[in-house]
Design an enzyme around this catalytic site. Structure first.
Site, PDB file in Angstrom:
ATOM      1  N   SER A 120       0.830  -1.218   0.000  1.00 38.28           N
ATOM      2  CA  SER A 120       0.000   0.000   0.000  1.00 38.28           C
ATOM      3  C   SER A 120       0.855   1.254   0.000  1.00 38.28           C
ATOM      4  CB  SER A 120      -0.857   0.039   1.257  1.00 38.28           C
ATOM      5  OG  SER A 120      -1.671  -1.078   1.334  1.00 38.28           O
ATOM      6  N   HIS A 141       0.231  -1.776  -7.508  1.00 40.33           N
ATOM      7  CA  HIS A 141      -0.681  -1.557  -6.375  1.00 40.33           C
ATOM      8  C   HIS A 141      -2.133  -1.505  -6.840  1.00 40.33           C
ATOM      9  CE1 HIS A 141      -2.348   1.115  -2.990  1.00 40.33           C
ATOM     10  NE2 HIS A 141      -2.406  -0.156  -2.654  1.00 40.33           N
ATOM     11  N   GLU A 153      -1.680   1.378  -9.531  1.00 40.32           N
ATOM     12  CA  GLU A 153      -0.465   2.192  -9.540  1.00 40.32           C
ATOM     13  C   GLU A 153       0.719   1.291  -9.928  1.00 40.32           C
ATOM     14  OE1 GLU A 153      -1.031   5.635  -6.195  1.00 40.32           O
ATOM     15  OE2 GLU A 153      -0.899   3.593  -5.430  1.00 40.32           O
ATOM     16  N   ASN A 192      -2.499   6.516  -1.593  1.00 42.39           N
ATOM     17  CA  ASN A 192      -2.511   6.356  -0.135  1.00 42.39           C
ATOM     18  C   ASN A 192      -1.792   7.473   0.609  1.00 42.39           C
ATOM     19  OD1 ASN A 192      -4.160   4.190  -0.039  1.00 42.39           O
ATOM     20  ND2 ASN A 192      -2.518   2.672  -0.077  1.00 42.39           N
TER      21      ASN A 192
HETATM   22  N1  CAA Z   1     -15.405  -8.130  -4.607  1.00 41.91           N
HETATM   23  C1  CAA Z   1     -15.797  -8.161  -5.891  1.00 41.91           C
HETATM   24  N2  CAA Z   1     -16.813  -7.419  -6.387  1.00 41.91           N
HETATM   25  C2  CAA Z   1     -17.470  -6.623  -5.532  1.00 41.91           C
HETATM   26  C3  CAA Z   1     -17.120  -6.534  -4.168  1.00 41.91           C
HETATM   27  C4  CAA Z   1     -16.042  -7.338  -3.709  1.00 41.91           C
HETATM   28  N3  CAA Z   1     -15.627  -7.313  -2.446  1.00 41.91           N
HETATM   29  N4  CAA Z   1     -17.958  -5.659  -3.564  1.00 41.91           N
HETATM   30  C5  CAA Z   1     -18.792  -5.204  -4.523  1.00 41.91           C
HETATM   31  N5  CAA Z   1     -18.497  -5.784  -5.701  1.00 41.91           N
HETATM   32  C6  CAA Z   1     -19.134  -5.531  -6.990  1.00 41.91           C
HETATM   33  C7  CAA Z   1     -20.584  -5.930  -6.989  1.00 41.91           C
HETATM   34  O1  CAA Z   1     -20.753  -7.281  -7.321  1.00 41.91           O
HETATM   35  C8  CAA Z   1     -21.166  -5.012  -8.054  1.00 41.91           C
HETATM   36  O2  CAA Z   1     -20.850  -5.551  -9.337  1.00 41.91           O
HETATM   37  P1  CAA Z   1     -21.765  -5.264 -10.636  1.00 41.91           P
HETATM   38  O3  CAA Z   1     -21.698  -3.780 -10.897  1.00 41.91           O
HETATM   39  O4  CAA Z   1     -21.087  -6.069 -11.700  1.00 41.91           O
HETATM   40  O5  CAA Z   1     -23.133  -5.739 -10.299  1.00 41.91           O
HETATM   41  C9  CAA Z   1     -20.351  -3.703  -7.896  1.00 41.91           C
HETATM   42  O6  CAA Z   1     -19.142  -4.105  -7.220  1.00 41.91           O
HETATM   43  C10 CAA Z   1     -21.086  -2.680  -7.059  1.00 41.91           C
HETATM   44  O7  CAA Z   1     -21.363  -3.290  -5.810  1.00 41.91           O
HETATM   45  P2  CAA Z   1     -22.693  -3.064  -4.973  1.00 41.91           P
HETATM   46  O8  CAA Z   1     -23.803  -2.654  -5.902  1.00 41.91           O
HETATM   47  O9  CAA Z   1     -22.924  -4.265  -4.118  1.00 41.91           O
HETATM   48  O10 CAA Z   1     -22.329  -1.944  -3.938  1.00 41.91           O
HETATM   49  P3  CAA Z   1     -21.807  -0.493  -4.160  1.00 41.91           P
HETATM   50  O11 CAA Z   1     -22.402   0.178  -5.359  1.00 41.91           O
HETATM   51  O12 CAA Z   1     -21.996   0.123  -2.829  1.00 41.91           O
HETATM   52  O13 CAA Z   1     -20.249  -0.632  -4.460  1.00 41.91           O
HETATM   53  C11 CAA Z   1     -18.009  -0.694  -3.752  1.00 41.91           C
HETATM   54  C12 CAA Z   1     -19.378  -1.296  -3.590  1.00 41.91           C
HETATM   55  C13 CAA Z   1     -17.528  -0.890  -5.199  1.00 41.91           C
HETATM   56  C14 CAA Z   1     -17.064  -1.424  -2.821  1.00 41.91           C
HETATM   57  C15 CAA Z   1     -18.105   0.847  -3.451  1.00 41.91           C
HETATM   58  O14 CAA Z   1     -18.692   1.040  -2.183  1.00 41.91           O
HETATM   59  C16 CAA Z   1     -16.785   1.559  -3.475  1.00 41.91           C
HETATM   60  O15 CAA Z   1     -16.275   1.893  -4.530  1.00 41.91           O
HETATM   61  N6  CAA Z   1     -16.227   1.825  -2.270  1.00 41.91           N
HETATM   62  C17 CAA Z   1     -14.937   2.488  -2.138  1.00 41.91           C
HETATM   63  C18 CAA Z   1     -13.857   1.499  -2.414  1.00 41.91           C
HETATM   64  C19 CAA Z   1     -12.499   2.140  -2.368  1.00 41.91           C
HETATM   65  O16 CAA Z   1     -12.309   3.329  -2.214  1.00 41.91           O
HETATM   66  N7  CAA Z   1     -11.482   1.281  -2.507  1.00 41.91           N
HETATM   67  C20 CAA Z   1     -10.125   1.683  -2.391  1.00 41.91           C
HETATM   68  C21 CAA Z   1      -9.704   1.472  -0.993  1.00 41.91           C
HETATM   69  S1  CAA Z   1      -8.048   1.987  -0.737  1.00 41.91           S
HETATM   70  C22 CAA Z   1      -7.140   0.683  -1.184  1.00 41.91           C
HETATM   71  O17 CAA Z   1      -7.570  -0.369  -1.499  1.00 41.91           O
HETATM   72  C23 CAA Z   1      -5.707   0.959  -1.228  1.00 41.91           C
HETATM   73  C24 CAA Z   1      -4.925   0.581  -0.074  1.00 41.91           C
HETATM   74  O18 CAA Z   1      -3.796   0.176  -0.298  1.00 41.91           O
HETATM   75  C25 CAA Z   1      -5.346   0.836   1.312  1.00 41.91           C
END
Ligand code: CAA
Length: 279
Positions: A120, A141, A153, A192
């Site tokens: 990360s 990343h 990234e 990050n």
């Molecule tokens: N794995 C795989 N697919 C997933 C999933 C998971 N854990 N969670 C949700 N999905 C998929 C769903 O199946 C759905 O797919 P379709 O469009 O094909 O139907 C799609 O994502 C949208 O999901 P939902 O409708 O259930 O829910 P949502 O619209 O609330 O989206 C989310 C869920 C995509 C997680 C959204 O809330 C989101 O984008 N959240 C922010 C995520 C983010 O910022 N991630 C980065 C974190 S930082 C990081 O990772 C870096 C680090 O190093 C710390």
């Protein structure tokens, strides 16, 4: 270089997600972890994701089976790494642990194999320098959840060759993802470096009683249009990842509340409890 076999180290949320993305793009993938239960959990997560796509009519049952058949799970490092063209490490965010893992990997990797870390934000330069191939070492990343998030990234360490970065960019594109090259190996890279201090500051707001966690989340979601508020996103990312970042990167504020959560093993969604209850 043509990639056939990809090795993913770690079957957690990131490792299993990366394996799913690579297998969906047509690569043969070996996932290695240190305990059978970690492999089983990773495999179950991939199966659930693929099944969800099938039930939504986005993928045929045959395609889901075909993707799954390309993912091999093993406890054996040699089997996972042997003949791999690319190794992507996704083990916990602890520098010494990652170095130990790469020391083992290089015993079995072929000389032309590219090493990547999904860290990360730990130093790619330091990790690469601990291996026998810093010029073939880069950061790849992914973001959580890897099957959904488009960005990857591609991070250049001080000794990473331009050829290795080019390879990383092409590989990311072959996954259908969008690469962004990070030219300077700063803690947290692009995302990050901004995101983690923001999340830990939101945790500090909870600790100081500035507002409730629900209000803080609602503010950022409804006013700023973020898909998740910072406290929910912290639980989603994993409080262990934020805690390790706060211990190792100088840009992240210290938080007593985060430390308490980490020590109580309340790590967010992965343990069923973090700031919110996910059980
Ligand atoms: N794995 C795989 N697919 C997933 C999933 C998971 N854990 N969670 C949700 N999905 C998929 C769903 O199946 C759905 O797919 P379709 O469009 O094909 O139907 C799609 O994502 C949208 O999901 P939902 O409708 O259930 O829910 P949502 O619209 O609330 O989206 C989310 C869920 C995509 C997680 C959204 O809330 C989101 O984008 N959240 C922010 C995520 C983010 O910022 N991630 C980065 C974190 S930082 C990081 O990772 C870096 C680090 O190093 C710390």
């Amino acid at each position: 270089m043509k990639v056939k076999k990809v090795c993913v180290l770690g079957a957690g949320a990131m490792g299993s997600g990366i394996a799913q993305v690579c297998a969906t793009a047509g690569y043969e993938v070996w996932v290695r972890d240190i305990k059978q239960e970690f492999l089983d959990r990773g495999k179950a997560a991939i199966e659930k994701n693929l099944q969800k796509a099938v039930s939504k009519g986005k993928m045929t049952e045959e395609k889901a089976k075909e993707i799954l058949s390309r993912i091999h799970f093993t406890l054996d490092m040699e089997e996972a790494v042997k003949d791999a063209d690319l190794v992507i490490e996704a083990v916990p965010e602890i520098m010494d642990l990652k170095k130990q893992v790469f020391a083992e990997v290089q015993k079995y990797a072929k000389p032309e194999c590219i090493f990547a870390s999904n860290t990360s934000g730990l130093s790619i330069t330091e990790l690469g320098n601990a291996t026998d191939r810093p010029e073939k070492f880069l950061g790849l990343h992914f973001f959580n959840p890897p099957p959904v998030m488009a960005l990857v990234e591609v991070i250049k360490g001080e000794k990473t060759s331009d050829e290795t970065i080019k390879f990383g960019v092409e590989f990311v594109k072959s996954l259908g993802k969008v690469p962004v090259v990070v030219k300077k190996d700063v803690a947290g890279f692009i995302v990050n470096r901004i995101l983690v201090p923001y999340l830990v500051l939101a945790i500090d707001d909870v600790e100081k009683g500035v507002a409730t966690k629900e209000e803080i989340d609602a503010t950022m979601m409804y006013k700023y249009g973020f898909p998740m508020g910072p406290i929910e996103l912290s639980d989603f990312v994993g409080l262990d990842i934020l805690y390790h970042a706060s211990q190792q990167w100088d840009i992240v504020p210290q938080s007593k509340l985060l430390e308490e959560k980490f020590k109580a093993n309340e790590l967010g969604m992965k343990t069923g409890k973090g700031f919110y209850d996910w059980s």
